[in-house]
Enzyme design. Structure first.
Site, PDB file in Angstrom:
ATOM      1  N   CYS A 266       0.606  -1.170  -0.324  1.00  0.00           N
ATOM      2  CA  CYS A 266       0.526  -0.208  -0.341  1.00  0.00           C
ATOM      3  C   CYS A 266       0.783   1.035   0.168  1.00  0.00           C
ATOM      4  O   CYS A 266       0.592   1.870  -0.945  1.00  0.00           O
ATOM      5  CB  CYS A 266      -0.807   0.526   1.305  1.00  0.00           C
ATOM      6  SG  CYS A 266      -1.998  -1.595   1.919  1.00  0.00           S
TER       7      CYS A 266
HETATM    8  N1  LIG Z   1      -2.233  -5.885   1.684  1.00  0.00           N
HETATM    9  C1  LIG Z   1      -2.488  -5.125   2.183  1.00  0.00           C
HETATM   10  O1  LIG Z   1      -1.727  -5.651   3.362  1.00  0.00           O
HETATM   11  C2  LIG Z   1      -3.933  -4.557   1.577  1.00  0.00           C
HETATM   12  C3  LIG Z   1      -4.336  -3.130   2.788  1.00  0.00           C
HETATM   13  C4  LIG Z   1      -5.338  -2.961   1.794  1.00  0.00           C
HETATM   14  C5  LIG Z   1      -5.490  -3.034   1.319  1.00  0.00           C
HETATM   15  N2  LIG Z   1      -4.814  -3.460   0.297  1.00  0.00           N
HETATM   16  C6  LIG Z   1      -5.902  -2.914  -1.514  1.00  0.00           C
HETATM   17  O2  LIG Z   1      -6.532  -4.063  -1.861  1.00  0.00           O
HETATM   18  C7  LIG Z   1      -5.883  -4.598  -3.148  1.00  0.00           C
HETATM   19  C8  LIG Z   1      -5.803  -6.176  -2.461  1.00  0.00           C
HETATM   20  O3  LIG Z   1      -4.392  -6.150  -2.329  1.00  0.00           O
HETATM   21  P1  LIG Z   1      -3.753  -7.494  -2.075  1.00  0.00           P
HETATM   22  O4  LIG Z   1      -2.974  -7.281  -1.221  1.00  0.00           O
HETATM   23  O5  LIG Z   1      -5.086  -8.328  -1.641  1.00  0.00           O
HETATM   24  O6  LIG Z   1      -3.360  -7.918  -3.509  1.00  0.00           O
HETATM   25  P2  LIG Z   1      -2.785  -9.257  -3.940  1.00  0.00           P
HETATM   26  O7  LIG Z   1      -2.432  -9.638  -5.010  1.00  0.00           O
HETATM   27  O8  LIG Z   1      -2.614 -10.719  -2.788  1.00  0.00           O
HETATM   28  O9  LIG Z   1      -4.236 -10.482  -4.308  1.00  0.00           O
HETATM   29  C9  LIG Z   1      -4.811  -9.817  -5.511  1.00  0.00           C
HETATM   30  C10 LIG Z   1      -5.434 -11.829  -6.206  1.00  0.00           C
HETATM   31  O10 LIG Z   1      -6.305 -11.217  -7.330  1.00  0.00           O
HETATM   32  C11 LIG Z   1      -5.882 -11.960  -8.290  1.00  0.00           C
HETATM   33  N3  LIG Z   1      -6.352 -11.531  -9.274  1.00  0.00           N
HETATM   34  C12 LIG Z   1      -6.031 -10.414 -10.478  1.00  0.00           C
HETATM   35  N4  LIG Z   1      -6.626 -10.101 -11.825  1.00  0.00           N
HETATM   36  C13 LIG Z   1      -7.657 -10.743 -11.627  1.00  0.00           C
HETATM   37  C14 LIG Z   1      -8.861 -10.817 -11.665  1.00  0.00           C
HETATM   38  N5  LIG Z   1      -9.382 -10.143 -13.085  1.00  0.00           N
HETATM   39  N6  LIG Z   1      -9.749 -11.550 -11.431  1.00  0.00           N
HETATM   40  C15 LIG Z   1      -9.954 -12.923 -10.505  1.00  0.00           C
HETATM   41  N7  LIG Z   1      -9.305 -12.107  -9.823  1.00  0.00           N
HETATM   42  C16 LIG Z   1      -8.057 -11.593 -10.200  1.00  0.00           C
HETATM   43  C17 LIG Z   1      -4.484 -12.434  -8.426  1.00  0.00           C
HETATM   44  O11 LIG Z   1      -4.079 -13.674  -8.245  1.00  0.00           O
HETATM   45  C18 LIG Z   1      -4.460 -12.784  -6.335  1.00  0.00           C
HETATM   46  O12 LIG Z   1      -4.405 -13.980  -5.986  1.00  0.00           O
HETATM   47  C19 LIG Z   1      -5.003  -3.864  -3.724  1.00  0.00           C
HETATM   48  O13 LIG Z   1      -5.537  -2.978  -4.126  1.00  0.00           O
HETATM   49  C20 LIG Z   1      -4.518  -3.422  -2.493  1.00  0.00           C
HETATM   50  O14 LIG Z   1      -3.621  -1.692  -2.435  1.00  0.00           O
HETATM   51  C21 LIG Z   1      -4.152  -4.219   0.533  1.00  0.00           C
END
Ligand SMILES: NC(=O)c1ccc[n+]([C@@H]2O[C@H](COP(=O)([O-])OP(=O)(O)OC[C@H]3O[C@@H](n4cnc5c(N)ncnc54)[C@H](O)[C@@H]3O)[C@@H](O)[C@H]2O)c1
Length: 425
Positions: A266
């Site tokens: 993030c």
């Molecule tokens: N990880 C954190 O601590 C955190 C905290 C707050 C917000 N966020 C935000 O949340 C969002 C997700 O982050 P994350 O860390 O969970 O990401 P991540 O990479 O862990 O997970 C995303 C998942 O989405 C899948 N994916 C990609 N394209 C896809 C599609 N078209 N259809 C279905 N699945 C698909 C990927 O294979 C992956 O498993 C981001 O915008 C991030 O900035 C993350």
């Protein structure tokens, strides 16, 4: 005010750090949960009962599977869902600008399987205007249904803090902003089942902005102390002590500490989304852009400091062996997403050094596709390396012993400064 419907079926799109905890919490709240992810590896792992997310245990995944959760790469699992949450990544491109590719692809997928009357929530962090200007229009275009009329759309930023023992999805207030008032009502009803407190924004843009304010606040304050650190030694000040003194003020101050650079999912990228969008509407955010320059410069600064320490000891960086102690971006975490250790290793290699690392949380690590040699014994490896750089102060490290074990030592966390170990400046 529309009637608030009962929502028995949730489909989670993107089963990563954000999506999987939502699936688990929704199952606990009594939802029938489905999961869709484009990664076969993620789906196979979950189907085998393995969690790839720090705060979610294999037992949590087992409970989901036992309740009928069948993660899939087949998008038809979205058919008939009452609620769809989209939790895909929002990274930066190699050019360093927002990459909404996964959000657009996921929106098209949702559009192909949308049910009239359902609720679709975007959880991915992004700039104001994505939900109403990008996400909802794509879904509408593909489905032929009208957002805010035929289906509900909202944005709800995720605040998950992996590894935080006190705060989780349930007890962290959840901000929700709908496309219309009716969308907000339905989205609020959904999240009230998962979270103790829901905070309702007046629009999806406001909810999008709230998340960026939170993370830009951290980003700018970290840049501030990183910049202070460049002046501290010239001013004859131990910055870590000075910050500790300032933090004794019980109001109006929150402590941030300098370090080797930003990392994680993030903080390095979210403020860039805000700065990018502000610039594109003719309102560049100079403070945020300056903070980015300071923070992005930290890995190069660490390497410059390493070269200086080697030089003062009569060594050149070329041919030197350098041990990186702790390569995850967060203390006591195995997560190496956008870790500053990566550019530091890259720059050291480019300068002709041989790089190895020690990290009790990270048993294997590669940079630019080339594995970095793993040293399980920090003390022994520090005795062999020309220079050890402490990047992450994991609790598993014996830091008291390190100054006497290492031949040369650079401490980027300020943990060993009382032992007169060189710090960032
Ligand atoms: N990880 C954190 O601590 C955190 C905290 C707050 C917000 N966020 C935000 O949340 C969002 C997700 O982050 P994350 O860390 O969970 O990401 P991540 O990479 O862990 O997970 C995303 C998942 O989405 C899948 N994916 C990609 N394209 C896809 C599609 N078209 N259809 C279905 N699945 C698909 C990927 O294979 C992956 O498993 C981001 O915008 C991030 O900035 C993350």
């Amino acid at each position: 005010m529309p009637e608030v419907f009962v929502v028995p079926t949730l489909a989670v799109v993107g089963l990563g750090y954000v999506g999987l905890p939502i699936a688990v919490e929704a199952h606990r709240a009594g939802f029938s949960v489905r999961g869709y992810d484009t990664s076969q590896a993620v789906v196979d792992g979950l189907r085998a009962g393995r969690s790839h997310v720090g705060d979610i245990s294999d037992d949590d995944v087992a409970a989901l599977l036992a309740a009928g959760f069948a993660p899939s790469t087949d998008e038809t699992v979205l058919d008939g869902a009452d609620v769809v949450t989209v939790c895909v990544a929002t990274p930066l491109t190699v050019q360093g600008v927002p990459d909404l590719g996964d959000v657009r692809t996921a929106a098209r997928t949702v559009g192909r399987h949308l049910s009239r009357g359902s609720l679709v929530v975007l959880e991915s962090t992004t700039y104001p205007g994505t939900t109403d200007g990008v996400f909802a229009p794509i879904i509408a275009d593909v489905s032929g249904l009208k957002p805010g009329v035929d289906f509900h759309v909202a944005f709800s930023p995720e605040r998950i803090d992996t590894g935080n023992p006190a705060y989780n999805l349930r007890n962290t207030p959840k901000v929700v902003g709908g496309l219309t008032e009716a969308c907000s009502v339905v989205a609020t009803e959904f999240y009230r089942r998962l979270c103790d407190e829901v905070v309702v924004a007046t629009s999806s843009r406001e909810a999008e902005m709230s998340k960026l304010i939170e993370n830009t606040y951290r980003f700018v304050n970290i840049a501030l102390v990183n910049e202070f650190a460049t002046a501290a030694s010239a001013l004859g000040v131990d910055l870590w002590n000075a910050i500790g003194c300032a933090a004794s003020k019980p109001f109006g101050f929150q402590a941030f500490y300098p370090g080797p650079g930003l990392g994680g999912h993030c903080i390095p990228s979210d403020p860039v989304y805000l700065a990018y969008q502000s610039r594109s509407v003719g309102r560049p955010l100079q403070l945020v852009e300056m903070a980015r320059t300071v923070n992005d410069g930290m890995p190069a600064h660490v390497v410059a400091r390493a070269r200086q320490i080697l030089h003062e000891a009569g060594r050149t960086t070329e041919g030197a062996s350098v041990l990186l102690a702790g390569v995850s971006y967060k203390r006591d975490s195995a997560d190496v997403t956008i870790t500053p250790a990566e550019p530091i290793a890259r720059l050291l290699r480019a300068a002709g050094a041989t790089v190895c690392y020690s990290d009790p949380q990270v048993p294997a690590w590669s940079v630019d596709g080339e594995p970095v040699a793993y040293e399980p014994d920090l003390g022994g490896a520090a005795g062999r390396a020309d220079l050890t750089i402490l990047l992450q102060d994991h609790s598993g490290f014996d830091l008291d012993a390190l100054p006497s074990q290492a031949r040369l030592l650079l401490d980027t966390r300020g943990r060993l400064r009382h032992a007169h170990v060189p710090t960032l400046w």
